[in-house]
Design a protein around this motif. Structure first.
Motif, mmCIF file in Angstrom:
data_model
loop_
_atom_site.group_PDB
_atom_site.id
_atom_site.type_symbol
_atom_site.label_atom_id
_atom_site.label_comp_id
_atom_site.label_asym_id
_atom_site.label_seq_id
_atom_site.Cartn_x
_atom_site.Cartn_y
_atom_site.Cartn_z
ATOM 1 N N GLY A 98 0.779 -1.226 0.000
ATOM 2 C CA GLY A 98 0.000 0.000 0.000
ATOM 3 C C GLY A 98 0.811 1.275 0.000
ATOM 4 O O GLY A 98 0.380 2.288 -0.550
ATOM 5 N N THR A 99 1.998 1.285 0.603
ATOM 6 C CA THR A 99 2.762 2.523 0.707
ATOM 7 C C THR A 99 3.152 3.060 -0.661
ATOM 8 O O THR A 99 2.910 4.227 -0.987
ATOM 9 C CB THR A 99 4.023 2.305 1.560
ATOM 10 O OG1 THR A 99 3.638 1.866 2.863
ATOM 11 C CG2 THR A 99 4.810 3.595 1.686
ATOM 12 N N GLY A 155 -1.024 10.941 -0.744
ATOM 13 C CA GLY A 155 0.374 11.336 -0.630
ATOM 14 C C GLY A 155 1.136 10.233 0.086
ATOM 15 O O GLY A 155 0.602 9.583 0.986
ATOM 16 N N PHE A 156 2.383 9.986 -0.336
ATOM 17 C CA PHE A 156 3.129 8.874 0.258
ATOM 18 C C PHE A 156 4.606 9.244 0.396
ATOM 19 O O PHE A 156 5.109 10.151 -0.278
ATOM 20 C CB PHE A 156 2.969 7.609 -0.586
ATOM 21 C CG PHE A 156 3.434 7.732 -2.010
ATOM 22 C CD1 PHE A 156 4.753 7.441 -2.362
ATOM 23 C CD2 PHE A 156 2.553 8.127 -3.016
ATOM 24 C CE1 PHE A 156 5.183 7.555 -3.682
ATOM 25 C CE2 PHE A 156 2.970 8.241 -4.334
ATOM 26 C CZ PHE A 156 4.286 7.954 -4.671
ATOM 27 N N PHE A 157 5.281 8.494 1.269
ATOM 28 C CA PHE A 157 6.720 8.675 1.436
ATOM 29 C C PHE A 157 7.320 7.366 1.923
ATOM 30 O O PHE A 157 6.638 6.512 2.519
ATOM 31 C CB PHE A 157 7.018 9.788 2.443
ATOM 32 C CG PHE A 157 6.808 9.373 3.884
ATOM 33 C CD1 PHE A 157 7.864 8.888 4.658
ATOM 34 C CD2 PHE A 157 5.545 9.454 4.455
ATOM 35 C CE1 PHE A 157 7.653 8.502 5.969
ATOM 36 C CE2 PHE A 157 5.321 9.068 5.765
ATOM 37 C CZ PHE A 157 6.386 8.590 6.534
ATOM 38 N N GLN A 158 8.599 7.194 1.663
ATOM 39 C CA GLN A 158 9.344 6.069 2.218
ATOM 40 C C GLN A 158 10.819 6.461 2.274
ATOM 41 O O GLN A 158 11.361 6.968 1.294
ATOM 42 C CB GLN A 158 9.163 4.800 1.394
ATOM 43 C CG GLN A 158 9.905 3.592 1.965
ATOM 44 C CD GLN A 158 9.492 2.282 1.323
ATOM 45 O OE1 GLN A 158 8.317 1.910 1.350
ATOM 46 N NE2 GLN A 158 10.441 1.581 0.721
ATOM 47 N N GLY A 168 7.823 4.318 6.246
ATOM 48 C CA GLY A 168 7.026 4.910 5.182
ATOM 49 C C GLY A 168 5.575 5.023 5.587
ATOM 50 O O GLY A 168 5.157 4.534 6.641
ATOM 51 N N GLY A 169 4.797 5.649 4.738
ATOM 52 C CA GLY A 169 3.383 5.787 5.019
ATOM 53 C C GLY A 169 2.642 6.369 3.829
ATOM 54 O O GLY A 169 3.245 6.945 2.907
ATOM 55 N N ALA A 181 -2.859 9.950 -12.300
ATOM 56 C CA ALA A 181 -1.654 10.792 -12.363
ATOM 57 C C ALA A 181 -0.829 10.527 -11.118
ATOM 58 O O ALA A 181 -1.379 10.321 -10.023
ATOM 59 C CB ALA A 181 -2.018 12.269 -12.455
ATOM 60 N N GLU A 182 0.486 10.510 -11.278
ATOM 61 C CA GLU A 182 1.366 10.240 -10.143
ATOM 62 C C GLU A 182 2.629 11.087 -10.260
ATOM 63 O O GLU A 182 3.223 11.187 -11.332
ATOM 64 C CB GLU A 182 1.731 8.759 -10.072
ATOM 65 C CG GLU A 182 2.607 8.407 -8.873
ATOM 66 C CD GLU A 182 2.792 6.907 -8.698
ATOM 67 O OE1 GLU A 182 3.448 6.508 -7.723
ATOM 68 O OE2 GLU A 182 2.278 6.142 -9.547
ATOM 69 N N LEU A 183 3.026 11.667 -9.142
ATOM 70 C CA LEU A 183 4.274 12.427 -9.037
ATOM 71 C C LEU A 183 5.188 11.703 -8.071
ATOM 72 O O LEU A 183 4.790 11.373 -6.945
ATOM 73 C CB LEU A 183 4.003 13.840 -8.531
ATOM 74 C CG LEU A 183 5.246 14.680 -8.178
ATOM 75 C CD1 LEU A 183 6.078 14.973 -9.430
ATOM 76 C CD2 LEU A 183 4.845 15.966 -7.476
ATOM 77 N N GLN A 184 6.424 11.440 -8.507
ATOM 78 C CA GLN A 184 7.428 10.823 -7.652
ATOM 79 C C GLN A 184 8.675 11.717 -7.599
ATOM 80 O O GLN A 184 9.147 12.176 -8.635
ATOM 81 C CB GLN A 184 7.840 9.446 -8.171
ATOM 82 C CG GLN A 184 6.723 8.429 -8.269
ATOM 83 C CD GLN A 184 7.196 7.133 -8.912
ATOM 84 O OE1 GLN A 184 8.396 6.898 -9.075
ATOM 85 N NE2 GLN A 184 6.254 6.283 -9.285
ATOM 86 N N ILE A 185 9.172 11.943 -6.419
ATOM 87 C CA ILE A 185 10.447 12.647 -6.225
ATOM 88 C C ILE A 185 11.355 11.682 -5.473
ATOM 89 O O ILE A 185 11.046 11.274 -4.349
ATOM 90 C CB ILE A 185 10.259 13.953 -5.441
ATOM 91 C CG1 ILE A 185 9.252 14.856 -6.154
ATOM 92 C CG2 ILE A 185 11.589 14.666 -5.277
ATOM 93 C CD1 ILE A 185 8.923 16.139 -5.391
#
Length: 781
Positions: free
Chosen positions: A162-163, A450-453, A467-468, A365-369
């Motif tokens: 899921g993350t 919104g997500f992060f790891q 992450g979450g 749509a997806e944004l990844q940094i």
């Protein structure tokens, strides 16, 4: 002896056989083993003369290219060569080589369970195992069992994702990577022909137009006759299954730092496929007038056919900056399908579904940094942050339920009690019904997340990952109605619900992983992880006599401990994982024509899965035989409902529907499509000559059996079975031409590929019997 005693003895036997096979095979050393999947690197590694099962594993399970042995996630990965060597041509074949994965089809829909987590998501809900093609999420279960076409590789990610993979990846994810345009001209052709007139043609070409611009084209076309005998539409021949597709990709290096990728594909199919579900065990009420079918025979009064048209366009921009990388992805999908289905599964004129306009429109749509090697702290820190948007409309407008043998004086249709509201509506208006009910059902979804790891290398032997994902998702009932027609085409609404009922789910789901590398001189990763995941809520909008009701979202907590290891100077690879899942509000599908909803869901209060799985790659008798590779994998699952009361079901004596009560307590029952044991044992041997290679491979897949229904009735139980397959190929290296002869299900085992129960009995679709074929591959690169 009851089923429990049989399963216990079978468990001991299977575990003993697997353990002995593994111990014996690891005694014979030395040899050289790399791994099985290399994807997400544009420049290909030069081919060497070695067994195709020995390839370096590179996966993108954490949204960046990494060696599979360094990723604290249980992943089964396949390269293009491995897929060909194993004879994998469509997603369903993955089940044979991924123990713990159950991949069935029913009435044109793919039904996927991973480690006991899944949903029978025929209509109006989402699968619990997410499917991605080229990083694009495909949210619907219909048409997913399609031919792969030309691919670079496939990753099967086990456990909740899921993350990073987002909505509905509670059971795991299957990520397919199609071939990208290369820097050198290349072309390939694959031709195949086999039993039951099965034929396919697959073409792929890639060409660098300039130093910065390249394009590729992939296409396939295939078909087959039915392996069922019988007729449809009261006497017509069962139609053939046909499919075709085209994918175009363009890669433009705008500058040294910016790359633009454009792609689009169409997929079309027609034919009955898994809509061929004859009634194998009629309910007692109908046993006097319906004769059950046994074996590969199907006779229907209704036309049984389906067409599917799928158009997808997607693009991505990759921007490499000094401090980090940026990726922006977007896609739009249109899925249109129509089908006619014999609901009672017999040649009697009883109930038929005609879905003339089922469709889904999807935008994502997806944004990844992402951190890179040049960014701050790259020696000890890697991270990704991002945002995701999803919007869709899906449903029927309309589908038609044709009911025969109406008896309004008794309030029945074909001997089955009609919903009181339907009977009262007919009586109140004096309508003379034709038996045709038009159902309209549309659901809208809008989701933003919104997500992060982040992964921190604390020291040389300890890594910490956290992450979450925060998500807001709104589900809206756009349309939900049922309309009864008279012979003149006039009608009256039974239900006409359009007040815009909607609900928004807010959630935050965390992930934590601790990774240990205690041996400096050995490839050995020990990881412990905890994560949570969410599957979207939905509404029961396909209804005859009830207003749509809300179905709660699924929630999952997952604990896992795993080992990824290479022993004896890299000559043995062994990966192992043990896990425990706690699931709340599992969405369970129920099928009934006359209980207020043609297809509807209800929530099971709680369920749990405990188990383990493993995979190993070894070389057998290396001192005596070169390039004889053995692969062994297996899974043990103990999955059951811990709280499931008030459930609907079918009376085992009469076959008629019941609503809740004492009979509707399924607490303690086994989760559907969850075999206690599944395992695969395979061998592959390459013989190298001056200018050619002969390759021989064989594998056997074992499944200890499972229930299709949470009710765990005897009629819904698939007995244990095994499937034996084999292949032999000849490669002439100067021409890069390979000819392969293959055989599947060589012992002609009879087992089901799908099964569900209706008011009329148990409807099942059998998997293919023994099949043989010939395949030719030619490559120019």
């Amino acid at each position: 002896m009851n089923i429990s005693d049989i399963n216990n003895k079978r468990s001991i036997l299977v575990s003993s056989v697997l353990l002995r096979s593994f111990l014996v095979s690891t005694m014979f050393l030395p040899f050289t083993v790399a791994s099985s999947y290399a994807q997400s690197t544009e420049e290909k590694t030069p081919k060497v003369r070695q067994n195709r099962m020995l390839e370096e594993v590179v996966v993108t399970a954490q949204k960046r290219a990494e060696n599979n042995q360094d990723v604290p996630i249980s992943v089964t990965a396949f390269s293009e060569d491995t897929l060909d060597a194993l004879g994998i041509t469509d997603p369903q074949d993955l089940q044979r080589f991924t123990p713990g994965l159950t991949y069935n089809t029913a009435v044109g829909f793919s039904i996927i369970y991973m480690r006991g987590i899944g949903s029978d998501a025929f209509l109006m809900a989402d699968p619990s195992v997410a499917l991605y093609i080229d990083n694009v999420y495909f949210p619907f279960a219909q048409g997913l069992a399609q031919s792969f076409g030309a691919v670079e590789g496939i990753e099967v990610l086990k456990g909740p994702q899921g993350t990073l993979f987002g909505r509905n990846a509670v059971g795991g994810a299957i990520s397919i990577h199609s071939k990208n345009p290369g820097t050198e001209p290349e072309a390939s052709v694959q031709l195949s022909y086999g039993s039951y007139g099965t034929n396919s043609v697959r073409l792929h070409g890639s060409y660098p137009i300039t130093d910065s611009l390249a394009a590729s084209l992939s296409a396939f076309k295939g078909g087959s006759e039915s392996y069922y005998d019988g007729f449809v539409d009261g006497g017509k021949e069962i139609p053939d299954d046909e499919s075709d597709g085209v994918r175009v990709k363009i890669r433009w290096d705008v500058s040294d730092d910016i790359r633009l990728n454009l792609a689009g594909f169409t997929y079309n199919s027609s034919g009955p496929g898994s809509l061929l579900t004859p009634n194998s065990e009629p309910g007692e009420v109908f046993s006097a007038v319906i004769e059950g079918e046994d074996g590969y025979t199907a006779e229907f009064d209704a036309p049984v056919d389906q067409t599917l048209d799928n158009e997808v366009y997607y693009a991505s921009v990759e921007w490499a900056l000094d401090a980090f990388d940026v990726k922006l992805l977007a896609s739009t999908q249109l899925i249109e399908t129509s089908y006619s289905y014999d609901f009672d599964g017999t040649s009697s004129v009883l109930v038929t579904f005609d879905a003339t306009n089922q469709y889904a429109e999807v935008d994502t749509a997806e944004l990844q940094i992402l951190s890179n090697e040049d960014g701050w702290g790259s020696e000890w820190l890697s991270w990704i942050v991002g945002a995701y948007y999803f919007e869709s409309i899906q449903g029927f407008d309309p589908t038609v339920l044709q009911i025969a043998n109406l008896d309004l004086s008794a309030g029945t249709a074909a001997g089955i009690p009609l919903p009181p509201l339907l009977v009262d509506t007919i009586a109140s208006v004096g309508l003379i019904p034709s038996g045709k009910v038009a159902l309209r059902a549309l659901i809208g979804t809008e989701s933003i997340a919104g997500f992060f790891q982040s992964t921190i290398d604390v020291n040389d032997w300890f890594t910490f990952t956290v992450g979450g994902r925060y998500q807001e998702e709104n589900r809206e009932v756009i349309k939900s109605s049922s309309e009864l027609e008279n012979p003149n085409g006039e009608g009256i609404y039974i239900v006409n619900f359009s007040d815009g009922r909607n609900d928004t789910t807010y959630s935050f789901k965390p992930k934590v992983s601790l990774d240990f590398r205690p041996f400096a001189d050995r490839e050995f990763l020990l990881y412990l992880s905890y994560q949570e995941a969410l599957k979207s809520a939905t509404y029961n909008v396909v209804t005859i006599s009830d207003e749509p009701d809300y179905v709660l979202p699924e929630e999952l907590k997952a604990y896992e401990i795993g080992i990824k290891s290479e022993w004896l100077d890299g000559r043995l690879r062994l990966n192992f994982a043990a896990f425990q899942y706690e699931q709340k509000n599992q969405q369970v599908q129920f099928v009934s024509a006359f209980q207020g909803g043609a297809v509807s869901f209800e929530n099971a209060g709680g369920s749990e899965v405990d188990g383990f799985d493993f995979d190993a790659t070894v070389q057998v008798f290396p001192s005596l035989i070169n390039d004889l590779i053995m692969t062994a994998s297996g899974a043990y699952l103990n999955g059951q409902f811990t709280d499931y009361t008030g459930a609907r079901g079918y009376n085992e004596d009469t076959g008629l529907v019941f609503e809740g009560g004492e009979d509707g307590d399924y607490s303690g029952n086994v989760i559907p499509r969850t075999p206690e044991w599944s395992a695969t044992l395979g061998f592959n041997k390459s013989f190298f000559f001056d200018r050619s290679v002969i390759e021989v491979g064989s594998d056997i897949y074992y499944n200890s059996g499972f229930y299709y229904l949470p009710q765990n009735t005897a009629a819904s139980y698939q007995e244990e079975y095994h499937v034996l397959s084999a292949r032999i190929s000849y490669l002439y290296e100067p021409w890069n031409l390979r000819v392969t002869a293959f055989g599947n299900n060589l012992e002609d085992k009879k087992y089901t590929d799908g099964l569900f129960q209706t008011d009329f009995g148990v409807l099942s679709h059998l998997a293919k019997p023994v099949t043989y074929g010939l395949k030719v591959n030619w490559e120019l690169n």
